[in-house]
Design an enzyme around this catalytic site. Structure first.
Site, PDB file in Angstrom:
ATOM      1  N   ARG A 234       5.125  -2.679  -7.705  1.00 32.80           N
ATOM      2  CA  ARG A 234       4.489  -1.381  -7.564  1.00 32.80           C
ATOM      3  C   ARG A 234       4.318  -1.050  -6.080  1.00 32.80           C
ATOM      4  O   ARG A 234       3.906  -1.901  -5.291  1.00 32.80           O
ATOM      5  CB  ARG A 234       3.116  -1.353  -8.264  1.00 32.80           C
ATOM      6  CG  ARG A 234       3.200  -1.174  -9.772  1.00 32.80           C
ATOM      7  CD  ARG A 234       3.700   0.210 -10.135  1.00 32.80           C
ATOM      8  NE  ARG A 234       3.858   0.422 -11.572  1.00 32.80           N
ATOM      9  CZ  ARG A 234       4.984   0.214 -12.237  1.00 32.80           C
ATOM     10  NH1 ARG A 234       6.038  -0.259 -11.615  1.00 32.80           N
ATOM     11  NH2 ARG A 234       5.067   0.484 -13.524  1.00 32.80           N
ATOM     12  N   ASP A 258      12.296  -1.673  -4.002  1.00 34.32           N
ATOM     13  CA  ASP A 258      12.707  -0.887  -5.161  1.00 34.32           C
ATOM     14  C   ASP A 258      11.644   0.131  -5.540  1.00 34.32           C
ATOM     15  O   ASP A 258      11.897   1.008  -6.361  1.00 34.32           O
ATOM     16  CB  ASP A 258      12.982  -1.813  -6.350  1.00 34.32           C
ATOM     17  CG  ASP A 258      13.607  -1.069  -7.521  1.00 34.32           C
ATOM     18  OD1 ASP A 258      14.626  -0.391  -7.316  1.00 34.32           O
ATOM     19  OD2 ASP A 258      13.068  -1.160  -8.649  1.00 34.32           O
ATOM     20  N   GLU A 263       5.995   7.493  -4.487  1.00 41.31           N
ATOM     21  CA  GLU A 263       7.278   7.797  -5.111  1.00 41.31           C
ATOM     22  C   GLU A 263       7.180   8.819  -6.238  1.00 41.31           C
ATOM     23  O   GLU A 263       8.205   9.310  -6.708  1.00 41.31           O
ATOM     24  CB  GLU A 263       7.934   6.530  -5.649  1.00 41.31           C
ATOM     25  CG  GLU A 263       7.207   5.887  -6.816  1.00 41.31           C
ATOM     26  CD  GLU A 263       7.947   4.654  -7.334  1.00 41.31           C
ATOM     27  OE1 GLU A 263       8.266   4.633  -8.537  1.00 41.31           O
ATOM     28  OE2 GLU A 263       8.205   3.741  -6.545  1.00 41.31           O
ATOM     29  N   HIS A 295      13.738   2.532  -7.714  1.00 37.51           N
ATOM     30  CA  HIS A 295      12.997   2.044  -8.885  1.00 37.51           C
ATOM     31  C   HIS A 295      13.953   1.799 -10.053  1.00 37.51           C
ATOM     32  O   HIS A 295      13.738   2.288 -11.179  1.00 37.51           O
ATOM     33  CB  HIS A 295      11.898   3.032  -9.276  1.00 37.51           C
ATOM     34  CG  HIS A 295      10.737   2.365  -9.960  1.00 37.51           C
ATOM     35  ND1 HIS A 295       9.446   2.813  -9.841  1.00 37.51           N
ATOM     36  CD2 HIS A 295      10.674   1.278 -10.764  1.00 37.51           C
ATOM     37  CE1 HIS A 295       8.632   2.036 -10.548  1.00 37.51           C
ATOM     38  NE2 HIS A 295       9.366   1.094 -11.117  1.00 37.51           N
TER      39      HIS A 295
END
Length: 331
Positions: A234, A258, A263, A295
């Site tokens: 996260r 990632d 985001e 992600h």
């Protein structure tokens, strides 16, 4: 009466075919839109028992809107559920669930980011596109000679450690709840020790109020100079401003990310041609020692099928008043 689930952000190119088959097997009715939920299109879910969605704005006003339309459950198609206002959901008597999926996909993706970061693969590939095949500035590090620290030893963290054990690197682990299987291949240490002694630090824990900005300026200052940071968990676990400062100073030598702290409204959208008001993203993209993926660590066929199945299981359980292993309402 059949359970009815309305899917937001349903992807026709992968999720819909899986959903069609699983819903038919379970006798569940579904509706869908490719759009994210808004106050306006929430009306689409009227008459449905549950709504399913990927991470998006599920703050109190959105929950209230769905509740007013008769929706009784929010079934997230993600492991993380920090985008849902759980306190408001409980106040409204709405159920909330997450999903799980086989740990291999994310675990192996995290290891890929470690290897790419240590070997400067992102930088090498970009220079190759410009036909620069010289060696200067491309020398990397062998993970086998590194100490890797894994923060969070749940299913994904355990799998990372298991798979890394074949590389011959020294493995450190930190978790509030230690696991006997992990102890066979890694050494549990205090967080401060892991931060100070690791050449690579990878995050595999949920985002909570307690671990918000777990990696902050103070933590980066205590790390080995040139440490590699990997995050497939996260974005909120890392203080973006502190990471940027540490990258600029060289205290952090590389990062494979990632997920990002800010985001929402970015990942899973096609923003081509847009001016994106996200200075952290622009700064990170400008750095040759940072690899950004959007992600997608979870994104395998096996994982997508497991997530869709988990939504249907929870929606059916909630409608029947039965317990669901994915129920996170009271967490």
């Amino acid at each position: 009466m059949a359970v009815k689930v309305f899917f937001y952000t349903l992807r026709p190119y992968d999720e819909q075919g899986i959903l069609e088959n699983l819903a038919k097997q379970r006798g569940i009715e579904y509706g869908y839109t490719e759009a994210y939920p808004t106050m306006e299109n929430a009306q689409l879910a009227a008459g449905y028992d549950a709504v399913s969605l990927t991470p998006c704005d599920m703050s109190a006003p959105m929950l209230q809107r769905f509740h007013d339309l008769g929706v009784k459950a929010i079934c997230c198609r993600s492991i993380g559920y920090d985008h849902v206002d759980l306190e408001k959901a409980r106040e409204l008597g709405m159920k909330v669930s997450n999903v799980d999926y086989p740990p291999n996909g994310v675990a192996n993706f995290a290891i890929m980011l470690m290897l790419m970061s240590l070997r400067k693969a992102g930088h090498i590939l970009k220079r190759g596109e410009l036909q620069d095949y010289s060696l200067k500035g491309k020398i990397g590090r062998d993970i086998s000679n590194c100490t890797v620290g894994v923060i969070g030893t749940g299913r994904i963290g355990q799998t990372v450690l298991k798979h890394l054990s074949g590389f011959g690197c020294e493995l450190l682990a930190y978790d509030l709840y230690q696991n006997d299987e992990v102890k066979k291949i890694a050494k549990y240490v205090p967080l401060e020790t892991l931060i100070a002694e690791s050449d690579v630090i990878t995050l595999h824990t949920n985002a909570t109020e307690e671990n918000h900005h777990l990696l902050n300026a103070d933590a980066f200052a205590k790390m080995k100079p040139g440490v590699t940071i990997v995050n497939t968990a996260r974005g909120k676990l890392i203080d973006s401003d502190a990471l940027l400062a540490a990258l600029e100073s060289g205290q952090v030598g590389a990062a494979g990310l990632d997920v990002l702290e800010n985001e929402n409204g970015l990942y899973y959208y096609d923003r081509m041609g847009d001016v994106i008001p996200n200075p952290e993203l622009a700064a990170l993209r400008a750095m040759p020692n940072v690899i950004l993926t959007d992600h997608t660590a979870f994104y395998t066929y096996e994982d997508v099928k497991s997530m869709v199945r988990g939504v249907l299981e929870s929606a059916a359980a909630f409608a029947e008043g039965s317990p669901s292993r994915h129920d996170v309402t009271n967490r």
